[in-house]
Scaffold this active site. Structure first.
Site, PDB file in Angstrom:
ATOM      1  N   SER A   1     -17.347  38.318  40.154  1.00  0.00           N
ATOM      2  CA  SER A   1     -16.146  38.386  39.793  1.00  0.00           C
ATOM      3  C   SER A   1     -15.786  39.744  40.434  1.00  0.00           C
ATOM      4  CB  SER A   1     -16.035  38.216  38.455  1.00  0.00           C
ATOM      5  OG  SER A   1     -14.630  38.725  38.162  1.00  0.00           O
TER       6      SER A   1
ATOM      7  N   CYS B   1     -15.159  40.046  27.234  1.00  0.00           N
ATOM      8  CA  CYS B   1     -14.891  40.652  28.806  1.00  0.00           C
ATOM      9  C   CYS B   1     -13.986  41.828  28.355  1.00  0.00           C
ATOM     10  CB  CYS B   1     -14.036  39.624  29.238  1.00  0.00           C
ATOM     11  SG  CYS B   1     -14.523  37.813  29.347  1.00  0.00           S
TER      12      CYS B   1
ATOM     13  N   CYS C   1      -8.156  47.131  30.834  1.00  0.00           N
ATOM     14  CA  CYS C   1      -9.598  47.303  30.656  1.00  0.00           C
ATOM     15  C   CYS C   1     -10.437  48.401  30.008  1.00  0.00           C
ATOM     16  CB  CYS C   1     -10.440  46.805  31.881  1.00  0.00           C
ATOM     17  SG  CYS C   1     -12.160  46.441  32.056  1.00  0.00           S
TER      18      CYS C   1
ATOM     19  N   CYS D   1     -24.295  38.209  31.661  1.00  0.00           N
ATOM     20  CA  CYS D   1     -23.178  38.845  32.083  1.00  0.00           C
ATOM     21  C   CYS D   1     -23.762  40.142  32.521  1.00  0.00           C
ATOM     22  CB  CYS D   1     -22.149  38.915  31.371  1.00  0.00           C
ATOM     23  SG  CYS D   1     -20.490  39.903  31.940  1.00  0.00           S
TER      24      CYS D   1
ATOM     25  N   CYS E   1      -7.839  49.078  36.090  1.00  0.00           N
ATOM     26  CA  CYS E   1      -7.182  48.100  35.705  1.00  0.00           C
ATOM     27  C   CYS E   1      -6.677  48.444  34.270  1.00  0.00           C
ATOM     28  CB  CYS E   1      -7.856  46.693  35.531  1.00  0.00           C
ATOM     29  SG  CYS E   1      -8.503  46.113  37.143  1.00  0.00           S
TER      30      CYS E   1
ATOM     31  N   LEU F   1      -7.086  37.832  39.178  1.00  0.00           N
ATOM     32  CA  LEU F   1      -5.622  37.855  39.684  1.00  0.00           C
ATOM     33  C   LEU F   1      -4.658  38.741  38.587  1.00  0.00           C
ATOM     34  CD1 LEU F   1      -4.830  36.589  42.571  1.00  0.00           C
ATOM     35  CD2 LEU F   1      -3.560  34.985  41.121  1.00  0.00           C
TER      36      LEU F   1
ATOM     37  N   GLU G   1     -24.139  47.952  29.921  1.00  0.00           N
ATOM     38  CA  GLU G   1     -24.523  46.987  29.056  1.00  0.00           C
ATOM     39  C   GLU G   1     -24.498  45.529  29.830  1.00  0.00           C
ATOM     40  OE1 GLU G   1     -22.679  48.458  24.834  1.00  0.00           O
ATOM     41  OE2 GLU G   1     -21.095  47.562  26.169  1.00  0.00           O
TER      42      GLU G   1
ATOM     43  N   ASN H   1      -8.844  40.309  25.097  1.00  0.00           N
ATOM     44  CA  ASN H   1      -9.581  41.115  23.906  1.00  0.00           C
ATOM     45  C   ASN H   1      -9.016  42.194  23.987  1.00  0.00           C
ATOM     46  OD1 ASN H   1     -11.733  38.879  23.819  1.00  0.00           O
ATOM     47  ND2 ASN H   1     -12.345  39.386  25.551  1.00  0.00           N
TER      48      ASN H   1
ATOM     49  N   CYS I   1     -16.241  52.454  36.261  1.00  0.00           N
ATOM     50  CA  CYS I   1     -15.682  51.564  37.156  1.00  0.00           C
ATOM     51  C   CYS I   1     -14.481  52.645  37.779  1.00  0.00           C
ATOM     52  CB  CYS I   1     -15.041  50.248  36.656  1.00  0.00           C
ATOM     53  SG  CYS I   1     -14.571  49.254  38.018  1.00  0.00           S
TER      54      CYS I   1
ATOM     55  N   GLY J   1     -17.987  47.702  36.063  1.00  0.00           N
ATOM     56  CA  GLY J   1     -18.248  47.820  37.350  1.00  0.00           C
ATOM     57  C   GLY J   1     -17.566  46.764  38.304  1.00  0.00           C
ATOM     58  N   GLU J   2     -17.283  47.028  39.525  1.00  0.00           N
ATOM     59  CA  GLU J   2     -16.692  46.249  40.510  1.00  0.00           C
ATOM     60  C   GLU J   2     -17.692  45.955  41.488  1.00  0.00           C
ATOM     61  OE1 GLU J   2     -14.019  44.209  41.267  1.00  0.00           O
ATOM     62  OE2 GLU J   2     -15.303  43.979  43.167  1.00  0.00           O
TER      63      GLU J   2
HETATM   64  N1  SAH Z   1     -14.505  44.050  38.388  1.00  0.00           N
HETATM   65  C1  SAH Z   1     -14.611  42.736  38.396  1.00  0.00           C
HETATM   66  C2  SAH Z   1     -15.576  42.361  37.244  1.00  0.00           C
HETATM   67  C3  SAH Z   1     -15.594  43.024  35.636  1.00  0.00           C
HETATM   68  S1  SAH Z   1     -14.308  42.564  34.824  1.00  0.00           S
HETATM   69  C4  SAH Z   1     -13.451  42.074  38.168  1.00  0.00           C
HETATM   70  O1  SAH Z   1     -12.271  42.744  38.302  1.00  0.00           O
HETATM   71  O2  SAH Z   1     -13.441  41.001  38.361  1.00  0.00           O
HETATM   72  C5  SAH Z   1     -14.597  40.708  34.374  1.00  0.00           C
HETATM   73  C6  SAH Z   1     -13.379  40.157  33.894  1.00  0.00           C
HETATM   74  O3  SAH Z   1     -12.930  40.574  32.553  1.00  0.00           O
HETATM   75  C7  SAH Z   1     -12.235  40.440  35.126  1.00  0.00           C
HETATM   76  O4  SAH Z   1     -11.579  39.335  35.046  1.00  0.00           O
HETATM   77  C8  SAH Z   1     -11.336  41.346  34.063  1.00  0.00           C
HETATM   78  O5  SAH Z   1     -10.141  41.435  34.626  1.00  0.00           O
HETATM   79  C9  SAH Z   1     -11.463  40.836  32.526  1.00  0.00           C
HETATM   80  N2  SAH Z   1     -10.961  41.664  31.597  1.00  0.00           N
HETATM   81  C10 SAH Z   1     -10.857  43.073  31.539  1.00  0.00           C
HETATM   82  N3  SAH Z   1     -10.604  43.628  30.428  1.00  0.00           N
HETATM   83  C11 SAH Z   1     -10.338  42.542  29.603  1.00  0.00           C
HETATM   84  C12 SAH Z   1     -10.119  42.249  28.186  1.00  0.00           C
HETATM   85  N4  SAH Z   1      -9.698  43.517  27.493  1.00  0.00           N
HETATM   86  N5  SAH Z   1     -10.075  41.141  27.724  1.00  0.00           N
HETATM   87  C13 SAH Z   1     -10.300  40.035  28.634  1.00  0.00           C
HETATM   88  N6  SAH Z   1     -10.785  40.040  29.852  1.00  0.00           N
HETATM   89  C14 SAH Z   1     -10.787  41.091  30.338  1.00  0.00           C
END
Ligand code: SAH
Length: 337
Positions: A187, A329, A115, A101, A112, A211, A88, A286, A108, A155-156
């Site tokens: 990111s 996000c 996520c 975006c 985390c 972070l 997406e 979110n 991925c 993805g990372e």
């Molecule tokens: N893998 C990369 C980019 C993808 S995530 C990274 O980790 O930065 C993009 C951002 O959205 C990251 O900061 C991630 O931690 C954040 N994110 C993930 N799940 C989320 C959620 N449910 N609500 C808000 N931000 C979220």
């Protein structure tokens, strides 16, 4: 090779090797990214034999927009890839223009805890052309230019380093999609060796670091990557990156209720970042159906914000987009349903 994944410098090399002038690469780029044609036969200033050769050597295939959902200032696009996988991208309308975006992988592997996108393990990396085409297809659909690109979808990106770098070079090329480096943000969850590599690229792009915790114990629980690349080393690497590139780095911090949102943690974060050329972006979490975490209360977020501010840290709260259509996000998926 798909034509949309080729850097101009590589296309120049291709022409030279085939006994052609290298400026042909500029002409091709103009057809692809300015006039946005969809075949070599439409490139009227390229002679027929060369058009045929190009068509033999490069593919022109596009990924497909499978579905589009719209909310006020947001559009979410579901793309179908050639192998039947999905990713997406999200288009956002700001006062200053449009930003997109994009996703960099199908699924991925970073795992985390908070996520949604990572619930599907990585199936494969995206090729450069599949990222370029996300931007191009959305520009075509919109009928307007996109001003900035954030690589923050599924993805990372640093786990798909070479393809992501090629993608950035193509969209950054003034003869290509022509998105200025300062309008491109990558990111990452913190792959230290790749951040060091990125520092050497001489690219003026923005780097954002996810972070999400002010100490390593908590970060270990939220982000498995912290076990491989602990917070202390990550902070050191960010300092070196800033030193080398002279660019301010963004620190992303999602606010999770009763997990990372209290006063002590705000102070701890401020001390950790003291004196660094960074700004903190506090991200309202979110919530998703499958994951337990809750969004921090507004008062907690404001309190956290005030503490950082008072302790001399640049801080903003991320504007929210797309929650209604699961385009925000951490809500993007790699499945059609
Ligand atoms: N893998 C990369 C980019 C993808 S995530 C990274 O980790 O930065 C993009 C951002 O959205 C990251 O900061 C991630 O931690 C954040 N994110 C993930 N799940 C989320 C959620 N449910 N609500 C808000 N931000 C979220």
């Amino acid at each position: 090779m798909n034509i949309y994944g080729i850097k101009r410098i590589d296309l120049e090399e291709y022409f030279l090797q085939n006994g052609e002038k290298k400026f042909k690469a500029v002409q091709i780029y103009e057809w692809l990214y300015d006039k946005k044609v969809s075949s070599f036969s439409e490139m009227t200033n390229i002679k027929k034999e060369l058009q045929d050769k190009l068509a033999k050597d490069f593919s022109f295939e596009m990924i497909k927009i499978k579905k589009k959902q719209e909310d006020k200032l947001v559009k979410k696009y579901l793309f179908e890839l050639f192998d039947g996988n999905y990713v997406e991208a999200v288009l956002m309308e700001h006062d200053y223009g449009y930003s997109i975006c994009v996703s960099s992988q199908v699924g991925c592997n970073m795992g985390c805890a908070f996520c949604e996108s990572g619930r599907l393990k990585k199936v494969r990396d995206l090729e450069a052309f599949e990222m370029v085409e996300q931007v191009l297809l959305v520009e075509k659909d919109l009928g307007k230019r996109i001003d900035s690109v954030v690589i923050m979808g599924i993805g990372e990106p640093l786990d798909n380093y070479d393809n992501v770098m090629n993608f950035i070079r193509v969209i950054n090329d003034p003869k290509g999609v022509s998105i200025g480096a300062r309008h491109i943000t990558l990111s990452t969850c913190g792959l230290i060796p790749k951040i060091k590599e990125l520092a050497e690229e001489e690219l003026q792009i923005n780097l954002a670091i996810s972070l999400h915790a002010p100490n390593t114990q908590l970060r270990d629980k939220l982000m498995p990557i912290n076990k491989a690349y602990p917070l202390k080393d990550l902070i050191k690497t960010i300092k070196e990156y800033i030193e080398k590139t002279n660019r301010r780095v963004t620190i992303e911090y999602i606010m999770l209720q009763d997990v990372n949102d209290n006063e002590t943690q705000a102070k701890e974060l401020a001390s950790l970042l003291k004196g660094m050329n960074v700004y903190v972006n506090l991200i309202p979490y979110n919530e998703t159906n499958h994951i337990e975490f809750k969004r921090a209360k507004k008062t907690q977020v404001m309190n956290f914000y005030d503490i950082l501010k008072k302790m001399g840290i640049n801080v903003t709260i991320r504007k929210e987009f797309g929650g209604k259509i699961d385009a925000a996000c951490g809500q993007l998926r790699s499945k059609e349903v």
